[in-house]
Design a protein around this motif. Structure first.
Motif, PDB file in Angstrom:
ATOM      1  N   ARG A   1      94.617 -12.302 -94.180  1.00  0.00           N
ATOM      2  CA  ARG A   1      94.030 -11.918 -92.901  1.00  0.00           C
ATOM      3  C   ARG A   1      94.984 -11.035 -92.105  1.00  0.00           C
ATOM      4  O   ARG A   1      96.150 -10.870 -92.467  1.00  0.00           O
ATOM      5  N   ALA A   2      94.484 -10.505 -91.006  1.00  0.00           N
ATOM      6  CA  ALA A   2      95.318  -9.640 -90.164  1.00  0.00           C
ATOM      7  C   ALA A   2      96.318 -10.454 -89.370  1.00  0.00           C
ATOM      8  O   ALA A   2      97.495 -10.090 -89.274  1.00  0.00           O
TER       9      ALA A   2
ATOM     10  N   ARG B   1     101.675 -18.484 -92.624  1.00  0.00           N
ATOM     11  CA  ARG B   1     100.831 -17.575 -93.404  1.00  0.00           C
ATOM     12  C   ARG B   1     100.857 -16.213 -92.722  1.00  0.00           C
ATOM     13  O   ARG B   1     100.282 -16.005 -91.660  1.00  0.00           O
ATOM     14  N   LEU B   2     101.550 -15.264 -93.349  1.00  0.00           N
ATOM     15  CA  LEU B   2     101.777 -13.950 -92.734  1.00  0.00           C
ATOM     16  C   LEU B   2     100.571 -13.042 -92.904  1.00  0.00           C
ATOM     17  O   LEU B   2     100.094 -12.822 -94.025  1.00  0.00           O
ATOM     18  N   GLY B   3     100.107 -12.503 -91.787  1.00  0.00           N
ATOM     19  CA  GLY B   3      99.017 -11.533 -91.833  1.00  0.00           C
ATOM     20  C   GLY B   3      99.540 -10.126 -92.041  1.00  0.00           C
ATOM     21  O   GLY B   3     100.736  -9.859 -91.937  1.00  0.00           O
ATOM     22  N   HIS B   4      98.642  -9.198 -92.332  1.00  0.00           N
ATOM     23  CA  HIS B   4      99.090  -7.825 -92.602  1.00  0.00           C
ATOM     24  C   HIS B   4      99.313  -7.021 -91.322  1.00  0.00           C
ATOM     25  O   HIS B   4      99.824  -5.905 -91.368  1.00  0.00           O
TER      26      HIS B   4
ATOM     27  N   PRO C   1     103.206  -6.580 -86.481  1.00  0.00           N
ATOM     28  CA  PRO C   1     103.661  -6.799 -85.103  1.00  0.00           C
ATOM     29  C   PRO C   1     103.149  -8.091 -84.474  1.00  0.00           C
ATOM     30  O   PRO C   1     103.761  -8.602 -83.530  1.00  0.00           O
ATOM     31  N   ARG C   2     102.052  -8.631 -84.991  1.00  0.00           N
ATOM     32  CA  ARG C   2     101.502  -9.856 -84.405  1.00  0.00           C
ATOM     33  C   ARG C   2     102.180 -11.121 -84.929  1.00  0.00           C
ATOM     34  O   ARG C   2     101.870 -12.230 -84.473  1.00  0.00           O
ATOM     35  N   VAL C   3     103.114 -10.975 -85.876  1.00  0.00           N
ATOM     36  CA  VAL C   3     103.836 -12.140 -86.371  1.00  0.00           C
ATOM     37  C   VAL C   3     104.620 -12.792 -85.240  1.00  0.00           C
ATOM     38  O   VAL C   3     104.622 -14.022 -85.077  1.00  0.00           O
TER      39      VAL C   3
END
Length: 617
Positions: A296-297, A345-348, A351-353
Motif C-alpha cells: 500500500r501507499a 509495514r512500509l508503504g511506497h 515521505p509518509r513513513v
C-alpha cells in the motif's frame, strides 16, 4: 602481518588447538608495546568519547587513522576532564614505521566473522577482519584495546563510516550494554528501535525520519542498555545510503562525503555538525519494530508475535561481531520482554513513513502495549540458543528450502551456520538471497565431518542441531525434541525418526519411501544435542567421508552418553540424483572402517574422543 591483495578461498581446520591463556596475553602485550612504539614515533592525538554512558579515550598514533575515523565519532567527543574508563590505542604501520608482530596462529585460524580459532580467552579478546585487514585486541582486566591496520588508505568506506566497531562491541558488552545492528528514531520523550537485515528498509526508514525532522540515533549500528530503562545510544554520526537513493533525501545530499562513489559501495553521509540538533547521543526506547515492505501507499504498524523481530535484532548482529553469542541472545530476549513489538509495514509513499512513526509514538505506553500482540514471553525467555549447522557441498539450489524449514520452527533463539565445503556452484549467491542473515563459513573440500566440526567450532548455542542441505525438518522438530530434553535434564541427545522421501519438489519433502521406523537410525539431522555431548567425546571423525554419524553415536554409546529415541518423525531425508551416498558400496561408505574403529576402541577400553574436534573459540 602483511596484507595480501587477493583474499582468496581460505582453508579452515577443525582441529586448531586452543592457545594457552599466557600465549594470548603475550601476544596482546607485544601488540600493545608496538602501539606505544608507534605513538612514540608520531604525533599522538588523544580524544575522549562519551560512549553509552562510559568515557573512552582513543589514542591515535599519527594523523592517518585520526582523520579517517574521527568524523564518524565527532558528535561523541567531550573535553578530557574526567578519567577514561578504557583506552584504545589506534595505529597503522604505514605512517608510523612500526610493524605489527606476526600472528601467533596459522592463516587457517582466521574466520569470516573475525574470530580467531584457538584464541578464546575471556580476558584477552582477539579478532582479525579480512576485509579491512585489521587486528583488534582487548584486555578486559586493564580495559585496554589495540586496533591496527597496515595502511589507513586501504580501509573500505564502511570501516571509516563505522570505525572501531569490534572494540566498541567488546567494551560495551562488559559494561552492561550491547552493540546492535539496528536503527533508532523518535520524538523527545522516546523512540522506536528498528531491527532488520540489510535490504528490509531499516536505513531508509531512519533517514526518511531524519529528513522529516524526527530525532535520530542511528541507521545501522547503535548501543542499547536495558537498565534502568531501555535506552538507545548513538555510536556514529554517519549514514550509508545506496547512490541511486540519494536523490530521495535532498536535505542529506549536500553532506555526502564523496561525490564519486565506486561501484558496489554506498554513499556515506556526514551528519555532524549539520544535523547536530537531531542527532542525539541517547534516546529512551518505547517500542521495537521490524520493517517489512508492503503493497500500500501508507505505512502502518501491525501487531507482531515478537518472533520475527527477535530474529531480526539478533541474527545480523550475531553474524558480524566476533565472540558474540549466548549473551547477545539473552540480552535481546530481555529487550523483547521490556518493549512492545511490531512489524512496520512500509508503504511506497516514503515521505509518509515518518508520519506513521510520529503517530505511533504519540500513543501512551499503555496504548502501545495494547496495540502489540505480546508473545509468550515466559516460555520464549526460557528457550536456549540453538546453533543450527548446515553443511553444503554443491547444494546451492536446496539451501533456501532447508533454511525455510529451520525458520518454520518458530524458535526465536536461533543461530544458523552455513558451512560451504568447497562447492563449485553459486553458493555465495544462494546465501545472499536467504531471508535471514546467517554465519557463512567457507573451507576447501574436506568432507561433511570436517564441515560439521567447522560449524561446531563457531557455534554459540548450548544446544546444537544439524541439517543437511538436501533435507528438511518436520514442523515441530525443535519444540518436540527440546521438550524431551527439558523433561530429562540428564539426557545428552534426543533423537527422532527420519522419513526417507523421493525429491519431487525442491520446496517440499517429496514422496514418502518406506516406513520411518525402518529407516537408518542415526541420521544426524534427526537429533537435538547438548553441547556437553561434543565436549565429552569430540566432534566427527574427519578421516571418514561417510558413516561419520554411525561412528559418532558408537563413541557416544561407549562413553555412556545418555541418548533417548522418540517415535516421532523429526527429519525428512530427500533422496535425489546428487546425494553423496548414491551408488556407493559398503566399503565406499566406510562401514568396515567404522566397525574396525569401534573394535579398536573396545580393545583399548576407551571411547577415544576425537581430540580438538570442537574448538570453542
Amino acid at each position: 602481518m602483511e596484507q595480501s591483495t587477493a583474499i582468496a578461498e581460505m582453508t579452515h581446520r577443525s582441529d586448531t588447538p586452543v592457545m594457552s591463556e599466557q600465549a594470548q596475553l603475550d601476544f596482546f602485550n607485544v601488540a600493545h608495546e608496538r602501539a606505544q612504539a608507534a605513538e612514540a614515533r608520531t604525533e599522538v592525538s588523544e580524544v575522549h568519547l562519551e560512549l553509552a554512558d562510559t568515557i573512552v579515550a582513543i589514542r591515535f598514533a599519527g594523523p592517518a587513522l585520526r582523520d579517517a575515523f574521527l568524523p564518524a565519532l565527532s558528535h561523541l567527543v567531550i573535553p578530557a576532564q574526567a578519567p577514561a574508563a578504557a583506552t584504545f590505542h589506534v595505529w597503522d604501520s604505514k605512517s608510523s614505521g612500526v610493524a605489527m608482530p606476526p600472528p601467533p596462529c596459522p592463516r587457517e585460524s582466521f574466520t569470516h566473522r573475525g574470530d580467531i580459532w584457538g584464541m578464546s580467552s575471556e580476558r584477552i579478546r582477539s579478532a582479525f577482519h579480512w576485509h579491512e585487514f585489521s587486528v583488534n585486541l582487548f584486555d578486559h582486566q586493564h580495559s585496554r584495546g589495540v586496533f591496527w591496520v597496515q595502511d589507513a588508505a586501504s580501509l573500505p568506506y564502511w570501516s571509516k563510516a563505522s570505525p572501531l566497531r569490534t572494540l566498541f562491541h567488546w567494551w560495551l558488552a562488559a559494561n552492561g550494554a550491547h552493540l546492535l545492528h539496528a536503527a533508532a528514531v523518535g520524538l523527545a520523550d522516546g523512540g522506536i528501535l528498528l531491527a532488520g537485515r540489510g535490504g528490509t528498509g531499516k536505513s531508509t526508514t531512519a533517514l526518511t525520519s531524519l529528513s522529516s525532522g524526527l530525532l535520530y540515533v542511528a541507521d545501522d549500528y547503535l548501543a542499547v542498555r536495558l537498565d534502568p530503562e531501555p535506552m538507545a545510544y548513538s555510536l556514529y554520526a554517519t549514514a550509508k545510503v545506496a547512490p541511486a537513493q540519494v536523490s530521495r533525501f535532498p536535505v542529506l545530499a549536500p553532506h555526502v562525503v564523496s561525490a564519486e562513489v565506486p561501484h558496489g559501495e554506498k554513499a556515506v553521509v556526514q551528519l555532524h555538525p549539520a544535523f547536530s540538533s537531531q542527532v542525539v547521543r541517547k534516546m529512551p526506547l518505547r517500542a521495537i519494530a521490524a520493517p517489512a515492505f508492503g503493497s500500500r501507499a501508507e505505512s502502518v504498524f501491525e501487531p507482531d508475535t515478537g518472533a520475527s523481530t527477535r530474529r531480526a535484532a539478533a541474527f545480523t548482529t550475531l553474524s558480524q561481531l566476533p565472540h558474540a553469542g549466548r549473551e547477545l541472545h539473552a540480552f535481546v530476549d530481555r529487550l523483547m520482554l521490556q518493549l512492545p513489538s511490531f512489524t512496520l509495514r512500509l508503504g511506497h509513499d516514503i515521505p509518509r513513513v515518518a508520519d506513521a512513526i510520529t503517530h505511533h509514538l504519540q500513543l501512551s505506553d499503555e496504548a502501545l502495549c495494547a496495540a502489540a500482540v505480546q508473545d509468550e514471553t515466559a516460555s520464549h525467555a526460557a528457550r536456549p540458543l540453538v546453533s543450527v549447522i548446515i553443511p553444503v557441498f554443491n547444494g546451492a539450489r536446496m539451501l533456501a528450502s532447508a533454511v525455510r524449514s529451520v525458520l518454520a520452527q518458530a524458535w526465536d533463539a536461533l543461530e544458523i551456520i552455513v558451512v560451504d565445503d568447497g562447492s563449485s556452484d553459486d553458493i555465495q549467491r544462494a546465501v545472499e538471497e536467504l531471508p535471514v542473515d546467517v554465519l557463512f563459513i567457507r573451507q576447501l573440500n574436506a568432507g561433511p565431518a570436517a564441515a560439521r566440526n567447522r560449524g561446531l567450532a563457531a557455534a554459540s548455542g548450548s544446544l546444537i542441531a544439524f541439517l543437511d542441505v538436501d533435507d528438511l525438518w518436520a514442523a515441530d522438530h525443535l519444540t518436540a525434541l527440546h521438550a524431551h530434553l527439558t523433561a530429562e535434564p540428564a539426557l545428552d541427545v534426543v533423537h527422532g525418526l527420519a522419513q526417507v522421501t523421493r525429491l519431487s519438489d525442491p520446496d517440499g519433502p517429496g514422496e514418502y519411501l518406506g516406513n520411518p521406523g525402518d529407516a537408518y537410525p542415526w541420521y544426524i539431522g534427526a537429533g537435538l544435542y547438548r553441547r556437553r555431548a561434543f565436549d565429552a567425546i569430540g566432534g566427527f571423525d574427519t578421516e571418514l567421508r561417510f558413516s561419520e554419524d554411525t561412528d559418532w553415536f558408537q563413541r557416544a554409546r561407549s562413553a555412556e552418553l545418555k541418548v533417548s529415541h522418540v517415535h516421532e518423525v523429526s527429519l525428512f531425508v530427500r533422496r535425489h540424483d546428487a546425494n553423496s551416498t548414491k551408488g556407493k558400496t559398503l566399503v565406499e561408505l566406510n562401514a568396515l572402517r567404522v566397525l574396525k574403529k569401534h573394535l579398536d576402541r573396545q580393545r583399548s577400553g576407551t571411547a577415544s574422543p576425537i581430540a580438538g574436534g570442537v574448538d570453542q573459540s
